[in-house]
Design a protein around this motif. Sequence first.
Motif, PDB file in Angstrom:
ATOM      1  N   TYR B 202       0.814  -1.099   0.087  1.00 56.97           N
ATOM      2  CA  TYR B 202      -0.149   0.038  -0.118  1.00 56.97           C
ATOM      3  C   TYR B 202       0.835   0.986   0.129  1.00 56.97           C
ATOM      4  O   TYR B 202       0.644   2.264  -0.809  1.00 56.97           O
ATOM      5  N   LEU B 203       2.221   1.325   0.770  1.00 54.55           N
ATOM      6  CA  LEU B 203       2.820   2.357   0.935  1.00 54.55           C
ATOM      7  C   LEU B 203       3.351   2.465  -0.769  1.00 54.55           C
ATOM      8  O   LEU B 203       3.386   3.909  -0.990  1.00 54.55           O
ATOM      9  N   GLU B 204       3.685   1.523  -1.181  1.00 51.10           N
ATOM     10  CA  GLU B 204       4.409   1.810  -2.665  1.00 51.10           C
ATOM     11  C   GLU B 204       3.536   2.306  -3.507  1.00 51.10           C
ATOM     12  O   GLU B 204       3.820   3.325  -4.332  1.00 51.10           O
ATOM     13  N   GLU B 205       2.055   2.175  -3.353  1.00 49.85           N
ATOM     14  CA  GLU B 205       1.074   3.029  -4.161  1.00 49.85           C
ATOM     15  C   GLU B 205       0.830   4.377  -3.829  1.00 49.85           C
ATOM     16  O   GLU B 205       0.932   5.261  -4.534  1.00 49.85           O
ATOM     17  N   VAL B 206       0.848   4.509  -2.432  1.00 45.95           N
ATOM     18  CA  VAL B 206       0.396   5.977  -2.067  1.00 45.95           C
ATOM     19  C   VAL B 206       1.688   6.719  -1.514  1.00 45.95           C
ATOM     20  O   VAL B 206       1.573   8.226  -1.555  1.00 45.95           O
ATOM     21  N   ASN B 207       2.803   6.157  -1.521  1.00 45.67           N
ATOM     22  CA  ASN B 207       3.905   7.002  -0.890  1.00 45.67           C
ATOM     23  C   ASN B 207       5.394   6.205  -1.383  1.00 45.67           C
ATOM     24  O   ASN B 207       5.760   5.794  -0.515  1.00 45.67           O
ATOM     25  N   PRO B 208       5.660   6.143  -2.652  1.00 52.77           N
ATOM     26  CA  PRO B 208       6.823   5.270  -3.205  1.00 52.77           C
ATOM     27  C   PRO B 208       7.956   5.664  -2.653  1.00 52.77           C
ATOM     28  O   PRO B 208       8.844   4.813  -2.600  1.00 52.77           O
ATOM     29  N   THR B 209       8.386   6.844  -1.746  1.00 50.00           N
ATOM     30  CA  THR B 209       9.648   6.877  -1.313  1.00 50.00           C
ATOM     31  C   THR B 209       9.374   6.940   0.302  1.00 50.00           C
ATOM     32  O   THR B 209       9.950   8.009   0.830  1.00 50.00           O
ATOM     33  N   ALA B 210       8.342   6.532   0.831  1.00 47.15           N
ATOM     34  CA  ALA B 210       8.277   6.495   2.201  1.00 47.15           C
ATOM     35  C   ALA B 210       9.495   6.287   2.995  1.00 47.15           C
ATOM     36  O   ALA B 210      10.269   5.472   2.801  1.00 47.15           O
ATOM     37  N   LYS B 211       9.610   7.024   4.027  1.00 45.51           N
ATOM     38  CA  LYS B 211      10.739   6.662   5.159  1.00 45.51           C
ATOM     39  C   LYS B 211      10.044   6.201   6.366  1.00 45.51           C
ATOM     40  O   LYS B 211       9.243   6.722   7.168  1.00 45.51           O
ATOM     41  N   GLN B 319      -6.467  -5.263   7.093  1.00 44.22           N
ATOM     42  CA  GLN B 319      -7.716  -5.948   7.874  1.00 44.22           C
ATOM     43  C   GLN B 319      -8.073  -6.968   7.129  1.00 44.22           C
ATOM     44  O   GLN B 319      -8.708  -7.174   5.936  1.00 44.22           O
ATOM     45  N   PRO B 320      -8.077  -8.114   7.848  1.00 49.12           N
ATOM     46  CA  PRO B 320      -8.525  -9.615   7.144  1.00 49.12           C
ATOM     47  C   PRO B 320     -10.321  -9.908   7.476  1.00 49.12           C
ATOM     48  O   PRO B 320     -10.799 -10.720   6.779  1.00 49.12           O
ATOM     49  N   GLU B 415      -5.015 -15.224   3.983  1.00 44.77           N
ATOM     50  CA  GLU B 415      -3.952 -14.530   3.175  1.00 44.77           C
ATOM     51  C   GLU B 415      -4.232 -13.198   2.614  1.00 44.77           C
ATOM     52  O   GLU B 415      -3.646 -12.538   1.806  1.00 44.77           O
ATOM     53  N   GLY B 416      -5.630 -12.872   2.818  1.00 41.53           N
ATOM     54  CA  GLY B 416      -6.106 -11.472   2.306  1.00 41.53           C
ATOM     55  C   GLY B 416      -6.308 -10.269   3.055  1.00 41.53           C
ATOM     56  O   GLY B 416      -6.806 -10.720   4.388  1.00 41.53           O
ATOM     57  N   PHE B 417      -5.853  -9.446   2.874  1.00 40.06           N
ATOM     58  CA  PHE B 417      -6.113  -8.052   3.382  1.00 40.06           C
ATOM     59  C   PHE B 417      -6.655  -6.874   2.636  1.00 40.06           C
ATOM     60  O   PHE B 417      -6.526  -6.699   1.547  1.00 40.06           O
ATOM     61  N   ARG B 418      -7.386  -5.849   3.271  1.00 39.42           N
ATOM     62  CA  ARG B 418      -7.755  -4.837   2.661  1.00 39.42           C
ATOM     63  C   ARG B 418      -7.098  -3.959   3.565  1.00 39.42           C
ATOM     64  O   ARG B 418      -6.784  -3.915   4.773  1.00 39.42           O
ATOM     65  N   ILE B 419      -6.742  -2.582   3.227  1.00 37.46           N
ATOM     66  CA  ILE B 419      -6.127  -1.481   3.750  1.00 37.46           C
ATOM     67  C   ILE B 419      -7.322  -0.738   4.132  1.00 37.46           C
ATOM     68  O   ILE B 419      -8.139  -0.124   3.278  1.00 37.46           O
ATOM     69  N   VAL B 420      -7.363  -0.190   5.424  1.00 37.90           N
ATOM     70  CA  VAL B 420      -8.310   0.728   5.954  1.00 37.90           C
ATOM     71  C   VAL B 420      -7.749   1.909   6.863  1.00 37.90           C
ATOM     72  O   VAL B 420      -6.471   1.502   7.392  1.00 37.90           O
ATOM     73  N   GLN B 421      -8.806   2.921   7.044  1.00 36.60           N
ATOM     74  CA  GLN B 421      -8.261   4.014   7.636  1.00 36.60           C
ATOM     75  C   GLN B 421      -9.026   4.240   8.712  1.00 36.60           C
ATOM     76  O   GLN B 421     -10.494   4.166   8.613  1.00 36.60           O
ATOM     77  N   ARG B 422      -8.724   4.650  10.077  1.00 33.17           N
ATOM     78  CA  ARG B 422      -9.595   4.828  11.238  1.00 33.17           C
ATOM     79  C   ARG B 422     -10.468   6.293  11.083  1.00 33.17           C
ATOM     80  O   ARG B 422      -9.349   7.191  10.881  1.00 33.17           O
ATOM     81  N   GLU B 423     -11.421   6.326  11.035  1.00 31.96           N
ATOM     82  CA  GLU B 423     -12.116   7.663  11.213  1.00 31.96           C
ATOM     83  C   GLU B 423     -13.273   7.611  12.118  1.00 31.96           C
ATOM     84  O   GLU B 423     -14.484   6.791  11.949  1.00 31.96           O
ATOM     85  N   ASN B 424     -13.416   8.385  13.038  1.00 28.07           N
ATOM     86  CA  ASN B 424     -14.536   8.362  14.066  1.00 28.07           C
ATOM     87  C   ASN B 424     -14.963   7.210  14.535  1.00 28.07           C
ATOM     88  O   ASN B 424     -16.171   6.677  14.337  1.00 28.07           O
ATOM     89  N   GLY B 425     -14.022   6.318  14.911  1.00 33.03           N
ATOM     90  CA  GLY B 425     -14.111   4.867  15.668  1.00 33.03           C
ATOM     91  C   GLY B 425     -14.744   3.902  14.359  1.00 33.03           C
ATOM     92  O   GLY B 425     -15.563   2.870  14.798  1.00 33.03           O
ATOM     93  N   GLU B 429     -12.280   1.914   3.791  1.00 37.64           N
ATOM     94  CA  GLU B 429     -11.608   1.234   2.924  1.00 37.64           C
ATOM     95  C   GLU B 429     -10.579   2.109   2.159  1.00 37.64           C
ATOM     96  O   GLU B 429     -10.990   2.906   1.469  1.00 37.64           O
ATOM     97  N   LYS B 430      -9.421   1.881   2.238  1.00 32.33           N
ATOM     98  CA  LYS B 430      -8.470   2.523   1.292  1.00 32.33           C
ATOM     99  C   LYS B 430      -8.119   1.902   0.194  1.00 32.33           C
ATOM    100  O   LYS B 430      -7.573   2.440  -1.148  1.00 32.33           O
ATOM    101  N   ALA B 431      -7.759   0.716   0.269  1.00 36.17           N
ATOM    102  CA  ALA B 431      -7.628  -0.392  -0.881  1.00 36.17           C
ATOM    103  C   ALA B 431      -8.376  -1.828  -0.661  1.00 36.17           C
ATOM    104  O   ALA B 431      -8.485  -2.139   0.421  1.00 36.17           O
ATOM    105  N   PRO B 432      -8.822  -2.261  -1.620  1.00 34.64           N
ATOM    106  CA  PRO B 432      -9.688  -3.490  -1.256  1.00 34.64           C
ATOM    107  C   PRO B 432      -8.701  -4.646  -1.085  1.00 34.64           C
ATOM    108  O   PRO B 432      -7.518  -4.574  -1.093  1.00 34.64           O
TER     109      PRO B 432
END
Lengths: 359, 446
Positions: B202-211, B319-320, B415-425, B429-432
């Motif tokens: 996911y980082l590669e997708e949204v921030n390919p030069t992440a530190k 999140q699986p 073996e499957g995950f989606r990427i999610v972000q926490r918002e108001n409890g 979904e950020k990535a399926p």
Amino acid sequence: MSGAVSAEQSAQRGPREWALKVGPWILLFVILAVLPFQFPSFRVEQFCFWMTLAIAACGLNLLTGYNGQISVGHGALFGIGAYTTGILITEFGVPLFGATVAAAVVCFFVGILVGLPALRIKGLYLALVTLAVATLFPLLLEQFSAITGGSGGLQITSPQMYRGEMRERPIRLESPIAGLANDQWKYFLFLAITVVIFVLSRNLIKSRVGRSLVAVRDNEIAAESSGIPVSKVKILTFGLSAAIAGIGGSLFALDQGQLYPSSFTIVLSIYILVAVVVGGASSIIGPAIGAVFYGLFSDVIIQQMPDRIQPARAVILGVLLILLMLLAPGGVVGGVRSLQANFASRKGGSPGSDPDLIM
Amino acid sequence: MKKASVQVSAALLLGFALIGGACGGRDDSSSGDSTTTTAGDSTETAFIDPAADCTDYKGTQGVTGDTIKIGTVRPESGSYAIYDNVTKGLEAYFKSANAAGGLPAADGKKYQVELIKKNDEYDPAKTPALVKQLVEQDGVFALVGNIGTETNKSVRDYLNENCVPNIALATGSTQWGDANAYPWYISGLPSYATEANAWVSYLEEVNPTAKIALLYQDDDFGQSYKAAIEKAIEGTKITLVAEEGFNPLAGSTTEASVTKLSQSGADTFIVGVGGTACPLTLSFVPATWTPMTMISVTCGSKTALSLAGGKDQGVYMAQPTLDPADPADQSNPKVVEFATQGAAAGLDESAIQGGIASVGWGFGSMFAVGLKNATTVDRAAVMNALYSLKDSTFGLIRDEVTVNTDGAKDPWAIEGFRIVQRENGAWVEKAPVTNEEGKSNSFAGK
């Protein structure tokens, strides 16, 4: 002191007296021999653990009971014995019991180092120094996790064939006797070692050296003026006591096959001391009785209690200890002795005619 | 004097022996109606063949009439007691199944489950004696939902040598991928390496030069993350600029480490710690540092995040499973079933919403799938069923996550995950879901 006298006395006693004296020991050995066949293997492994604790307590007893030096650090020495064994076997391929001998030697020298301050400080202050050792030890294990495995534990392994390939597998004491399971073999092996250590300790205490230990405990100045090299005796007793604790730790490592720092916290040191006190300091068999008591308490009785009570084990043990110390300040052996003394004086005999009882 | 004292000591020892004797004997009925059976699964492709792999195989130990005895070991007290909620969920699942007549098996019978719980306080030095007691004295059929990496590792050789199933381990250590050597273990969680790989993808997708600044638990659990991240960023422009280990047993907090990491210039913060240390870590992040924060899945429950002091807002997670506290998931039939049946089995609202009991519920469900798919009610047959799942699902696994296993070739169920972000409890979904079927072992670093 009275050893020679009592031997003479017993020689004069009749065969009935002799049977009464020897009978209980035979009974004890029969029970010990039958025990591993009566219990599932996990229980027999616990018995083995109790024996390692008894050995460590026997070492501490030489120091505390007979030489009057208090150590709250024997858990750490036990741990050093265990980790020395584990590392030697896993990293250097040392044979199992070769590692035990090495552990005893290492602990002897560590014990001498720890004992050095004992030449200058006594009693509670010495206890504090050893307390520091006990507190530091698990932290050191974590710190040097590259060697000790840290909190992830040290798996004691050797290369073995498994599922068609050579793998590092947990060490095991293979029974050479058909019909004797590995755990039963281990039990008898440990029992033999334990008995040897207790008998050697008994002989030591009954010897000249043992008398000098007791003399130093009772009155250093008097001992010094009778020609006993007090410093040497104190230091060597610390070393010997540590070596015996190290043997206990080494057997613990062989019993468990894996080591974790959480097994060697200050709590272990206290339990070893508890075993000595409960059984009765300055009696040879006392620490073994204490270790069995502790084992029964923590591995059998507490386990039968509801889960919710189990975390309170330390509280329960504490209360039991206070009660015991009130009722029998001399531990189990001391309590038995005073009961006998009462009994004997009621019968009109002279109480406590054998004050240096080894039992 | 001497002889009498000897007698007393002998009497004492005899007494101990008797006390001990009450606890069971070597050849008594402690192991239930165990019988030695032949291979549980007759098909040639069966993953485990007990006839070849086991000495003294007791395939039906713990099965008596229509009752199956199951054991579980978890921390009921100590600093990891939060995971006791997993076991509450597991217990609720079995309770609910028992009330509904029992778990169905291939023999047409329905089995009542008797769950025996032990408390090891998350201490691997305590686990072996308890597990051996469960196997040798209580005579359980299998262990289900055992909690902790090191604790499970401490009995791995014992259980595999004795051919006792350890099902749905509550740990995703990469070690459980070694099904060739340890076929009697199967994890109930995804591999931590697969999770770490999902973060990096996911980082590669949204921030390919992440530190990345990494805080990891300094044990197998945290090191699994560390190794997998290091492997996943190979060949990318993502860098690991700072890392701090944290020893959960040392009794300290992560505050000093977080402060250090916050000054590393990293724009991404990965929190590879578990227990209550994880949400507390979030609460230690200074206001001046606003990295993109990724948390371990073991930390993503409502119960855990409620300890973050409001700092859970905006954190990311792979999140699986469904989250019973997430309004978006609450209408899913799996969540509805868990909420209604769990409540009927005694779980209170906070346990149901908490997101930890639901994991244990899933472990119970995983065992139920194994029992149902097994050709016979037999230890090896149940393991073989779990190692040959086809388009299965259990517990609260997300519907998009595929569940397949194939022995040592594909030992991971999830073996499957989606990427999610926490918002108001709730989770956004950020990535399926990406399913990495059969690849989990390849993500494990060294």
